[in-house]
Design an enzyme around this catalytic site. Sequence first.
Site, PDB file in Angstrom:
ATOM      1  N   GLU A 268     -45.701  11.825   2.656  1.00 56.26           N
ATOM      2  CA  GLU A 268     -46.777  11.267   3.069  1.00 56.26           C
ATOM      3  C   GLU A 268     -48.050  12.065   3.150  1.00 56.26           C
ATOM      4  OE1 GLU A 268     -46.618   8.554   4.432  1.00 56.26           O
ATOM      5  OE2 GLU A 268     -44.609   7.649   5.221  1.00 56.26           O
ATOM      6  N   ARG A 272     -51.051  10.015   1.056  1.00 56.81           N
ATOM      7  CA  ARG A 272     -52.338   9.835   2.104  1.00 56.81           C
ATOM      8  C   ARG A 272     -53.504  10.938   1.830  1.00 56.81           C
ATOM      9  NH1 ARG A 272     -49.995   7.260   7.515  1.00 56.81           N
ATOM     10  NH2 ARG A 272     -48.352   6.737   6.927  1.00 56.81           N
ATOM     11  N   ASP A 403     -39.006   2.120  -2.861  1.00 57.10           N
ATOM     12  CA  ASP A 403     -39.982   1.276  -3.279  1.00 57.10           C
ATOM     13  C   ASP A 403     -40.939   2.237  -4.343  1.00 57.10           C
ATOM     14  OD1 ASP A 403     -40.839   2.789  -1.130  1.00 57.10           O
ATOM     15  OD2 ASP A 403     -41.636   1.307  -0.124  1.00 57.10           O
ATOM     16  N   GLU A 542     -48.445  -4.632   2.167  1.00 59.18           N
ATOM     17  CA  GLU A 542     -47.974  -4.908   1.080  1.00 59.18           C
ATOM     18  C   GLU A 542     -48.379  -6.244   0.545  1.00 59.18           C
ATOM     19  OE1 GLU A 542     -46.009  -1.298   2.649  1.00 59.18           O
ATOM     20  OE2 GLU A 542     -46.108  -3.591   3.265  1.00 59.18           O
TER      21      GLU A 542
END
Length: 637
Positions: A268, A272, A403, A542
């Site tokens: 993360e 980010r 993913d 998404e």
Amino acid sequence: FYATMNIQQQPKLRQRGRYSTSSYHTNLSGSFIRCVVKHNRTVLVLMVTMFIMLITSLFLYVLTIDETSSSSSLSLPIKKDEVVGDSTFSHEGSGFSLLDSDHRLRDVPAIQKEEVVGESISVHDKSRLRLLNNDHHLRAVPAHNVKGCSRATNDPFERYKNGTFTAASVGVADQIENDNIARERRDIVRAAMKHAWSNYEKYSYGYDELQPMSGKGSNNWAGLAATMIDSLDTLWLMDMKDEFKRAREWIEINLDFAKVQKDVSVFETNIRVVGGLLAAYDASGESIFLEKAKDLATRLLNAFQSPSKLPYGFVNLNKKQASNPSWIPQKGSILADLGSIIVEFRQLSKRSGDTKFKEAVDNVHEILYNLMPADGLYPVFVQVSSKNPYFIQNMKSFGAFGDSFYEYMLKTWLLSRKEDQMYRIMYDRAIDGLHQNLLKTNNHGIMFVTSNTRTTEMEHLTCFLPGLLALGAYTHVDGLKSEQSKRDLATAKALAYTCYQMYVQMPSGLAADISVVSNRFSQSDCDFKPRIGHEYYTLRPELMESLFILHHLTRDETYRYWGWEVFNSIEKHCKAQYGYGRYANVKDDSLEPEDKMESFFLAETLKYAYLLQDPDHTIDLIDKHVFNTEAHLFKVI
């Protein structure tokens, strides 16, 4: 007239009774004929004039009847500016509701019933986004406030379901009209960003998140100013340069990673914060962003000190300590965490000239390449604490835990200017494995992607796949001519339709975090129902991401319309006093948003919604630009 006057010139004969009624009309007809012969030019002119007037009158009458009929059949259930509760509706303009006095976008007016004749959608508003259906006639798409299972059986976009439909090109005039409408919608998305950002700046500047119901700040990401940094290139792309400048000044003065005492998620923090800083540098050229990115990434390198040289999932930025959480089997690492650092670290090496970042992540992928399963699909848990890493269990997924690992295979290849073929090989083999093992269809023809352990479920996270598959198809070495590209593009279109239906088949118009895909046995059945415990919508991006990519590549205006419909559902159900909040249950359209707004809503969801409607952006996903998995835009250099 002439004939009558001719007879009236013989009064004596009439007075003597020599003209009976019949003989009178006989003589009248004869007189008329003689007059026509005598005055033929004048009479013919009069007759032609009367004939033209008659035809014109009939033509105008038919038009009037047609317009009246159309107006009647297209009547809206709510009158202009009718107030229902506290919502003001407007049916004017370009097919979206107007901003009222408190600057909140109100609901799109409902069309009670969409008339569908064959494949043709009736025209409800000539100024709405214009699409081409399969008879190549322009139709204007109605506003769909019809939500729920009825959309499974009566959906005007059903021809997109199997992915084979291709819309014809739109003419120049209609494309200009579409783009003008889209610009107006783009500006409304920008207003949503301004609403959220202005309150973040006012009430929680420098915090990781703004709580949208209470207006308080929270530090869920260890105090890294996550929302600020995640939003930087969104501000830039939306031409909010004053806000961008103030954020830059705050970062230069206040952002100090040496003060962060908590362990942070490597994944993360990288996507980010490192990604956000690098994108801000690419956009503005301001060196402070590159300096901060390099400082943070250097601290994250401490996560790579495992025996296998594969990174742990968490690291302390100042104590050089790294670990994995205990809930992961055997305290292993997550596949997406291992494979979703390479894009940012390679970009950082290119911009800074320091190769240590690239070397660390290249080593990770070389190890994983050598562990590649035959079908290209990797188990999502990896033991990294052994010198020779190995997979834990056998769960395989394009959703949570997997993913972005597959996403970064393709994007690493694109950022290498399509030169590092190992990554394209990994990507192509994984997509073959997807089609062979994880792609399913219900009895209604809905295509969906599962994991190998939950074979009737599709996660919202997996809705990034339509965009990825389309991008892979368009960048294939043989272009769209290859059978693989044709297959992948058809799958992309079909999955985009599925993800769109995951929204519109719910009463709120929002999609659950995880949906169970059902077989349908009656007209009242839905294709989807939320998995118990996962009924919430967390402002995920998404679908909007995939719609932007598909529209960017195919120019099919339908994807703009779907995105606009989804945005209006977000606006209706998730907008709060200070921002936008997570929605607890998509099956219930009467709830208030919760007091939680993830930074990715500003970084991704609103950015993609904006770009989808923006005809003036200069992004080129084929050769010049790549988005990271947090929607941070990098230049290909």
